[in-house]
Motif scaffolding. Structure first.
Motif, PDB file in Angstrom:
ATOM      1  N   LEU A  16       7.950   3.544 -11.100  1.00  0.00           N
ATOM      2  CA  LEU A  16       7.945   2.187 -11.469  1.00  0.00           C
ATOM      3  C   LEU A  16       6.894   1.988 -12.345  1.00  0.00           C
ATOM      4  CD1 LEU A  16       9.124  -0.648 -11.328  1.00  0.00           C
ATOM      5  CD2 LEU A  16       7.835  -0.962  -9.108  1.00  0.00           C
ATOM      6  N   LYS A  17       7.015   1.626 -13.591  1.00  0.00           N
ATOM      7  CA  LYS A  17       5.853   1.187 -14.637  1.00  0.00           C
ATOM      8  C   LYS A  17       5.550   0.044 -14.821  1.00  0.00           C
ATOM      9  CE  LYS A  17       6.432   5.749 -17.172  1.00  0.00           C
ATOM     10  NZ  LYS A  17       6.781   6.202 -18.544  1.00  0.00           N
ATOM     11  N   ARG A  18       4.572  -0.291 -15.102  1.00  0.00           N
ATOM     12  CA  ARG A  18       3.989  -1.619 -15.464  1.00  0.00           C
ATOM     13  C   ARG A  18       4.454  -2.003 -16.775  1.00  0.00           C
ATOM     14  NH1 ARG A  18      -2.152  -2.669 -14.818  1.00  0.00           N
ATOM     15  NH2 ARG A  18      -2.049  -1.584 -16.748  1.00  0.00           N
ATOM     16  N   GLY A  56      -1.560   2.070 -13.435  1.00  0.00           N
ATOM     17  CA  GLY A  56      -0.034   1.439 -13.980  1.00  0.00           C
ATOM     18  C   GLY A  56       1.016   1.937 -13.698  1.00  0.00           C
ATOM     19  N   ARG A  57       1.149   2.697 -12.629  1.00  0.00           N
ATOM     20  CA  ARG A  57       2.684   3.057 -12.265  1.00  0.00           C
ATOM     21  C   ARG A  57       2.544   3.436 -10.863  1.00  0.00           C
ATOM     22  NH1 ARG A  57       4.175   9.164 -13.360  1.00  0.00           N
ATOM     23  NH2 ARG A  57       1.955  10.126 -13.004  1.00  0.00           N
ATOM     24  N   VAL A  58       3.865   3.395 -10.229  1.00  0.00           N
ATOM     25  CA  VAL A  58       3.983   3.695  -8.695  1.00  0.00           C
ATOM     26  C   VAL A  58       5.155   4.611  -8.692  1.00  0.00           C
ATOM     27  CG1 VAL A  58       4.868   2.537  -6.316  1.00  0.00           C
ATOM     28  CG2 VAL A  58       3.345   1.611  -8.211  1.00  0.00           C
ATOM     29  N   GLY A 118       0.829  -1.179  -0.150  1.00  0.00           N
ATOM     30  CA  GLY A 118       0.146   0.067   0.077  1.00  0.00           C
ATOM     31  C   GLY A 118       0.929   1.178   0.014  1.00  0.00           C
ATOM     32  N   GLU A 119       0.290   2.489  -0.040  1.00  0.00           N
ATOM     33  CA  GLU A 119       1.116   3.837   0.058  1.00  0.00           C
ATOM     34  C   GLU A 119       1.527   3.841   1.497  1.00  0.00           C
ATOM     35  OE1 GLU A 119      -1.787   6.715  -1.160  1.00  0.00           O
ATOM     36  OE2 GLU A 119      -1.243   6.622  -3.354  1.00  0.00           O
ATOM     37  N   ARG A 165      10.322   3.771  -0.366  1.00  0.00           N
ATOM     38  CA  ARG A 165       8.943   4.189   0.328  1.00  0.00           C
ATOM     39  C   ARG A 165       7.924   4.322  -0.670  1.00  0.00           C
ATOM     40  NH1 ARG A 165       5.884   8.374   1.966  1.00  0.00           N
ATOM     41  NH2 ARG A 165       7.723   9.688   1.547  1.00  0.00           N
ATOM     42  N   ILE A 166       6.740   3.636  -0.802  1.00  0.00           N
ATOM     43  CA  ILE A 166       6.044   4.014  -1.834  1.00  0.00           C
ATOM     44  C   ILE A 166       5.458   5.186  -1.519  1.00  0.00           C
ATOM     45  CG2 ILE A 166       3.921   3.107  -3.008  1.00  0.00           C
ATOM     46  CD1 ILE A 166       4.682   0.318  -2.435  1.00  0.00           C
ATOM     47  N   GLN A 167       5.313   6.113  -2.319  1.00  0.00           N
ATOM     48  CA  GLN A 167       4.803   7.390  -2.191  1.00  0.00           C
ATOM     49  C   GLN A 167       3.511   7.499  -2.715  1.00  0.00           C
ATOM     50  OE1 GLN A 167       6.670  10.974  -4.209  1.00  0.00           O
ATOM     51  NE2 GLN A 167       6.623  12.124  -2.302  1.00  0.00           N
ATOM     52  N   THR A 168       3.247   7.219  -3.852  1.00  0.00           N
ATOM     53  CA  THR A 168       2.146   7.288  -4.607  1.00  0.00           C
ATOM     54  C   THR A 168       1.715   6.129  -5.372  1.00  0.00           C
ATOM     55  OG1 THR A 168       2.168   9.722  -4.725  1.00  0.00           O
ATOM     56  CG2 THR A 168       0.477   9.006  -6.112  1.00  0.00           C
ATOM     57  N   ILE A 169       0.429   5.574  -5.326  1.00  0.00           N
ATOM     58  CA  ILE A 169      -0.078   4.577  -6.278  1.00  0.00           C
ATOM     59  C   ILE A 169      -0.785   5.143  -7.398  1.00  0.00           C
ATOM     60  CG2 ILE A 169      -1.000   2.222  -6.499  1.00  0.00           C
ATOM     61  CD1 ILE A 169       0.119   1.652  -3.956  1.00  0.00           C
ATOM     62  N   LEU A 170      -0.605   5.056  -8.568  1.00  0.00           N
ATOM     63  CA  LEU A 170      -1.437   5.313  -9.565  1.00  0.00           C
ATOM     64  C   LEU A 170      -1.856   4.235 -10.470  1.00  0.00           C
ATOM     65  CD1 LEU A 170       0.725   8.658 -10.477  1.00  0.00           C
ATOM     66  CD2 LEU A 170      -1.381   8.545  -9.100  1.00  0.00           C
TER      67      LEU A 170
END
Length: 143
Positions: free
Chosen positions: A137-139, A124-126, A104-105, A117-122
Motif C-alpha cells: 500500500l503506497k501513499r 511512504g508505504r506499508v 501500528g505494525e 495484517r500490517i507486516q511492515t511500515i516503511l
C-alpha cells in the motif's frame, strides 16, 4: 571567621596526577574499548584479518548458490478500498494512517470485512499480509 587557603601538599599532587593518568584507561575499560597494548597472538591474528579484508573476490566464484532458497515474495498492489494517508516513523514506534485511522505494525485492518495484517511500515508505504499473499500500500503522490 577568616578563611584558610587550601594548600596542596605533595601527596595531593600525586593523587591528582594518578587520577589524570588512570581515569581515561578505566573509562576505556568500562566502555569496552580495547587497550592499545596487545598480545603478540592478537596482533598476528588482526594482521591476517586485515590482509583478508583487503583481498576482494567476486561473489560468483566465492559463494555457492543453493537452489533451496525461496525467491523473494512478490508484492501485489493493495485493494483500492485502502488509502494510505501518512506514515510516521520515530524512535518510539511506527504508525500508519490508513483510511483516517492510526495503525501500528502487526495490527489487523478489516476493510469490507476481509482482514489484513500490517507486516511492515516503511516511509511512504506499508506491507500488508492477507490471504497468503503480501500487498503493498503506497501513499498517493500529490499533484
Amino acid at each position: 571567621m577568616a578563611r584558610r587557603k587550601q594548600k596542596f601538599s605533595v601527596l595531593h599532587l600525586l593523587i591528582m596526577a594518578a587520577i589524570l593518568i588512570w581515569l581515561p584507561a578505566m573509562i576505556e575499560r568500562m566502555a569496552g574499548i580495547p587497550s592499545a597494548t596487545m598480545d603478540p597472538e592478537v596482533s598476528n591474528h588482526q594482521s591476517t584479518e586485515k590482509e583478508s579484508v583487503t583481498t576482494v573476490n567476486p561473489a560468483s566464484s566465492s559463494q555457492v548458490q543453493t537452489t533451496d532458497e525461496r525467491p523473494a515474495p512478490t508484492l501485489k498492489p493493495a485493494p483500492s478500498s485502502l488509502r494510505l494517508q501518512e506514515t510516521l516513523l520515530s524512535a518510539s514506534g511506527k504508525t500508519a494512517i490508513i483510511n483516517g485511522r492510526a495503525f501500528g505494525e502487526q495490527e489487523m485492518i478489516t476493510p469490507l470485512g476481509y482482514p489484513y495484517r500490517i507486516q511492515t511500515i516503511l516511509a511512504g508505504r506499508v506491507i500488508l499480509e492477507g490471504d497468503g499473499s503480501l500487498y503493498e500500500l503506497k501513499r498517493q503522490a500529490f499533484p
